[in-house]
Design a protein around this motif. Structure first.
Motif, PDB file in Angstrom:
ATOM      1  N   ARG A 238      55.027 -39.893 -45.870  1.00  0.00           N
ATOM      2  CA  ARG A 238      56.447 -40.081 -45.569  1.00  0.00           C
ATOM      3  C   ARG A 238      56.631 -41.033 -44.385  1.00  0.00           C
ATOM      4  O   ARG A 238      57.554 -41.840 -44.340  1.00  0.00           O
ATOM      5  N   GLU A 239      55.719 -40.884 -43.392  1.00  0.00           N
ATOM      6  CA  GLU A 239      55.738 -41.766 -42.221  1.00  0.00           C
ATOM      7  C   GLU A 239      54.307 -41.955 -41.743  1.00  0.00           C
ATOM      8  O   GLU A 239      53.433 -41.130 -42.042  1.00  0.00           O
ATOM      9  N   ALA A 240      54.093 -43.011 -40.985  1.00  0.00           N
ATOM     10  CA  ALA A 240      52.818 -43.194 -40.290  1.00  0.00           C
ATOM     11  C   ALA A 240      53.142 -43.784 -38.927  1.00  0.00           C
ATOM     12  O   ALA A 240      54.158 -44.476 -38.765  1.00  0.00           O
ATOM     13  N   PHE A 241      52.308 -43.447 -37.945  1.00  0.00           N
ATOM     14  CA  PHE A 241      52.550 -44.038 -36.622  1.00  0.00           C
ATOM     15  C   PHE A 241      51.267 -44.042 -35.803  1.00  0.00           C
ATOM     16  O   PHE A 241      50.279 -43.399 -36.172  1.00  0.00           O
ATOM     17  N   ILE A 242      51.300 -44.780 -34.714  1.00  0.00           N
ATOM     18  CA  ILE A 242      50.191 -44.791 -33.758  1.00  0.00           C
ATOM     19  C   ILE A 242      50.678 -44.188 -32.452  1.00  0.00           C
ATOM     20  O   ILE A 242      51.898 -44.119 -32.196  1.00  0.00           O
ATOM     21  N   SER A 243      49.722 -43.724 -31.634  1.00  0.00           N
ATOM     22  CA  SER A 243      50.077 -43.266 -30.287  1.00  0.00           C
ATOM     23  C   SER A 243      49.101 -43.840 -29.274  1.00  0.00           C
ATOM     24  O   SER A 243      47.905 -43.958 -29.532  1.00  0.00           O
ATOM     25  N   SER A 244      49.650 -44.222 -28.127  1.00  0.00           N
ATOM     26  CA  SER A 244      48.850 -44.628 -26.968  1.00  0.00           C
ATOM     27  C   SER A 244      49.784 -44.637 -25.769  1.00  0.00           C
ATOM     28  O   SER A 244      51.011 -44.572 -25.937  1.00  0.00           O
ATOM     29  N   ALA A 245      49.181 -44.724 -24.580  1.00  0.00           N
ATOM     30  CA  ALA A 245      49.992 -44.674 -23.357  1.00  0.00           C
ATOM     31  C   ALA A 245      51.047 -45.776 -23.335  1.00  0.00           C
ATOM     32  O   ALA A 245      52.155 -45.568 -22.865  1.00  0.00           O
ATOM     33  N   ILE A 248      53.468 -45.133 -26.829  1.00  0.00           N
ATOM     34  CA  ILE A 248      53.997 -43.780 -27.066  1.00  0.00           C
ATOM     35  C   ILE A 248      53.801 -43.439 -28.554  1.00  0.00           C
ATOM     36  O   ILE A 248      52.673 -43.389 -28.995  1.00  0.00           O
ATOM     37  N   ALA A 249      54.860 -43.222 -29.296  1.00  0.00           N
ATOM     38  CA  ALA A 249      54.738 -43.048 -30.750  1.00  0.00           C
ATOM     39  C   ALA A 249      55.418 -44.261 -31.372  1.00  0.00           C
ATOM     40  O   ALA A 249      56.621 -44.458 -31.199  1.00  0.00           O
ATOM     41  N   MET A 250      54.617 -45.083 -32.048  1.00  0.00           N
ATOM     42  CA  MET A 250      55.139 -46.352 -32.589  1.00  0.00           C
ATOM     43  C   MET A 250      55.049 -46.341 -34.115  1.00  0.00           C
ATOM     44  O   MET A 250      53.962 -46.208 -34.678  1.00  0.00           O
ATOM     45  N   PRO A 251      56.215 -46.450 -34.787  1.00  0.00           N
ATOM     46  CA  PRO A 251      56.216 -46.354 -36.244  1.00  0.00           C
ATOM     47  C   PRO A 251      55.417 -47.479 -36.911  1.00  0.00           C
ATOM     48  O   PRO A 251      55.447 -48.624 -36.458  1.00  0.00           O
ATOM     49  N   ILE A 252      54.730 -47.121 -37.988  1.00  0.00           N
ATOM     50  CA  ILE A 252      54.038 -48.093 -38.833  1.00  0.00           C
ATOM     51  C   ILE A 252      54.888 -48.275 -40.090  1.00  0.00           C
ATOM     52  O   ILE A 252      55.279 -47.284 -40.725  1.00  0.00           O
ATOM     53  N   VAL A 253      55.154 -49.523 -40.431  1.00  0.00           N
ATOM     54  CA  VAL A 253      55.972 -49.779 -41.623  1.00  0.00           C
ATOM     55  C   VAL A 253      55.159 -50.352 -42.780  1.00  0.00           C
ATOM     56  O   VAL A 253      55.640 -50.412 -43.904  1.00  0.00           O
ATOM     57  N   ALA A 254      53.915 -50.776 -42.493  1.00  0.00           N
ATOM     58  CA  ALA A 254      53.065 -51.287 -43.578  1.00  0.00           C
ATOM     59  C   ALA A 254      51.600 -51.054 -43.251  1.00  0.00           C
ATOM     60  O   ALA A 254      51.185 -51.149 -42.091  1.00  0.00           O
ATOM     61  N   ILE A 255      50.818 -50.708 -44.274  1.00  0.00           N
ATOM     62  CA  ILE A 255      49.366 -50.540 -44.157  1.00  0.00           C
ATOM     63  C   ILE A 255      48.715 -51.480 -45.164  1.00  0.00           C
ATOM     64  O   ILE A 255      48.993 -51.379 -46.374  1.00  0.00           O
ATOM     65  N   HIS A 264      60.620 -48.716 -43.507  1.00  0.00           N
ATOM     66  CA  HIS A 264      61.363 -48.654 -42.245  1.00  0.00           C
ATOM     67  C   HIS A 264      60.785 -47.559 -41.354  1.00  0.00           C
ATOM     68  O   HIS A 264      60.186 -46.604 -41.854  1.00  0.00           O
ATOM     69  N   PRO A 265      60.965 -47.667 -40.019  1.00  0.00           N
ATOM     70  CA  PRO A 265      60.465 -46.620 -39.117  1.00  0.00           C
ATOM     71  C   PRO A 265      60.993 -45.242 -39.523  1.00  0.00           C
ATOM     72  O   PRO A 265      62.146 -45.108 -39.936  1.00  0.00           O
ATOM     73  N   GLY A 266      60.133 -44.236 -39.403  1.00  0.00           N
ATOM     74  CA  GLY A 266      60.496 -42.896 -39.828  1.00  0.00           C
ATOM     75  C   GLY A 266      61.211 -42.099 -38.753  1.00  0.00           C
ATOM     76  O   GLY A 266      61.001 -42.313 -37.555  1.00  0.00           O
ATOM     77  N   SER A 267      62.053 -41.159 -39.190  1.00  0.00           N
ATOM     78  CA  SER A 267      62.882 -40.398 -38.243  1.00  0.00           C
ATOM     79  C   SER A 267      62.070 -39.409 -37.417  1.00  0.00           C
ATOM     80  O   SER A 267      62.396 -39.159 -36.249  1.00  0.00           O
ATOM     81  N   VAL A 268      61.011 -38.839 -37.992  1.00  0.00           N
ATOM     82  CA  VAL A 268      60.184 -37.896 -37.228  1.00  0.00           C
ATOM     83  C   VAL A 268      59.496 -38.636 -36.067  1.00  0.00           C
ATOM     84  O   VAL A 268      59.499 -38.184 -34.920  1.00  0.00           O
ATOM     85  N   THR A 269      58.937 -39.797 -36.386  1.00  0.00           N
ATOM     86  CA  THR A 269      58.283 -40.615 -35.359  1.00  0.00           C
ATOM     87  C   THR A 269      59.272 -40.949 -34.238  1.00  0.00           C
ATOM     88  O   THR A 269      58.956 -40.823 -33.045  1.00  0.00           O
ATOM     89  N   LEU A 270      60.461 -41.367 -34.622  1.00  0.00           N
ATOM     90  CA  LEU A 270      61.444 -41.766 -33.616  1.00  0.00           C
ATOM     91  C   LEU A 270      61.904 -40.569 -32.780  1.00  0.00           C
ATOM     92  O   LEU A 270      62.172 -40.716 -31.580  1.00  0.00           O
ATOM     93  N   SER A 271      61.957 -39.376 -33.377  1.00  0.00           N
ATOM     94  CA  SER A 271      62.358 -38.198 -32.591  1.00  0.00           C
ATOM     95  C   SER A 271      61.247 -37.806 -31.606  1.00  0.00           C
ATOM     96  O   SER A 271      61.529 -37.384 -30.479  1.00  0.00           O
TER      97      SER A 271
END
Ligand code: PMP
Length: 285
Positions: A238-245, A248-255, A264-271
């Motif tokens: 449903r969503e994918a994202f990366i995390s780092s200092a 923070i939490a950065m949405p992934i829109v393509a793999i 498009h960026p996912g709502s869980v990631t953005l929250s």
């Protein structure tokens, strides 16, 4: 700009270390990157705790007492007038005539601290757009839990990502499972809304942002499944994202060029991103 180099605050342009520094010769050193946000150093105790672990795993002595390092970080942030940006800490095994084995006891480890401003508006924009990742075969050693300055596979992977028009590369093990990014941890959100990230025991760095995101998820009432996930599962997530200092939490829109969900960026990631600063520990700089 001002840098701290082995006990001195010097002009960044003139800051240098000796050619026989073991960091330069063998990548015999470790580092930390802390985010600076709104005048606070974010999660500094956790970062310094991990630094302590990295040093002890490699039998590198602390270059200064553990109590003094936070003061140096603050001073470098302050002298560079950084309100939003990052502070970088590097410790190497010190300066000694080139020889693989450890230098003589009493050789002082070397400490460098720098700080840099970042534009928070640019990060907001990036999160609104999302990032693209590519996948590359995992080719690193099995002690990536140590935050070593030996980052050549990461350099090559991230350069490959850049050349493909992407911002991060995900390492993938021989079973097709994602380990982590070149400079970030990897996450997906399942169709049920659960967060999935690889266990930190093996094959990845235990990211500080990853740890704090566990706290954020608890606060938001989100479930975390700490397990491996495949590239195939990520592409169908449903969503994918990366995390780092720094992200923070950065949405992934393509793999690998294929859109994640609707691209498009996912709502869980953005929250998660939204709630992060409140939950993180903030040390005044
Ligand atoms: N994995 C790797 C390989 C990294 O370089 C980083 C960034 N330092 C991370 C994960 C994320 O760690 P943190 O959240 O502590 O920045």
């Amino acid at each position: 700009r001002i840098a701290y180099v082995n006990g001195r605050y010097v002009a960044h342009a003139d800051a240098s270390v000796h050619i026989e520094d073991r960091g330069y010769q063998f990548a015999d050193g470790v580092y930390e990157v802390c985010e600076v946000a709104r005048g606070f150093i974010v999660d500094m105790p956790r970062h310094l705790g991990r630094l302590n672990r990295s040093l002890s795993e490699l039998s590198i002595d602390w270059p200064v007492t553990q109590a003094v390092l936070p003061l140096i970080l603050r001073e470098v942030v302050r002298r560079n007038h950084v309100v939003d940006g990052l502070v970088y800490v590097q410790v190497t095994r010190g300066v000694a005539s080139r020889d693989f084995v450890f230098p003589a006891p009493g050789t002082r480890s070397a400490l460098v601290v720098t700080a840099r401003k970042a534009d928070p508006a640019a990060a907001v924009k990036r999160a609104e757009t999302g990032i693209k990742v590519i996948t590359v075969p995992e080719n690193r050693w099995d002690r990536v839990d140590i935050k070593s300055t030996g980052l050549l596979p990461n350099v090559l992977a991230k350069q490959k990502a850049k050349e493909a028009g992407a911002q991060e590369a995900w390492f993938v093990d021989t079973d097709g499972m994602v380990t982590e990014g070149g400079s970030s941890n990897a996450w997906i959100v399942t169709r049920d809304g659960a967060l999935v990230t690889r266990p930190a025991e093996h094959g990845i760095l235990r990211g500080i942002t990853r740890t704090t995101l566990f706290d954020v998820a608890a606060k938001l009432g989100l479930t975390i499944e700490e397990r491996k996930f495949s590239v195939t599962e990520a592409k169908a997530a449903r969503e994918a994202f990366i995390s780092s200092a720094t992200t923070i939490a950065m949405p992934i829109v393509a793999i690998d060029g294929a859109p994640v969900a609707n691209g498009h960026p996912g709502s869980v990631t953005l929250s998660l991103r939204q709630a992060f600063f409140d939950v993180a520990e903030k040390s005044p700089a």
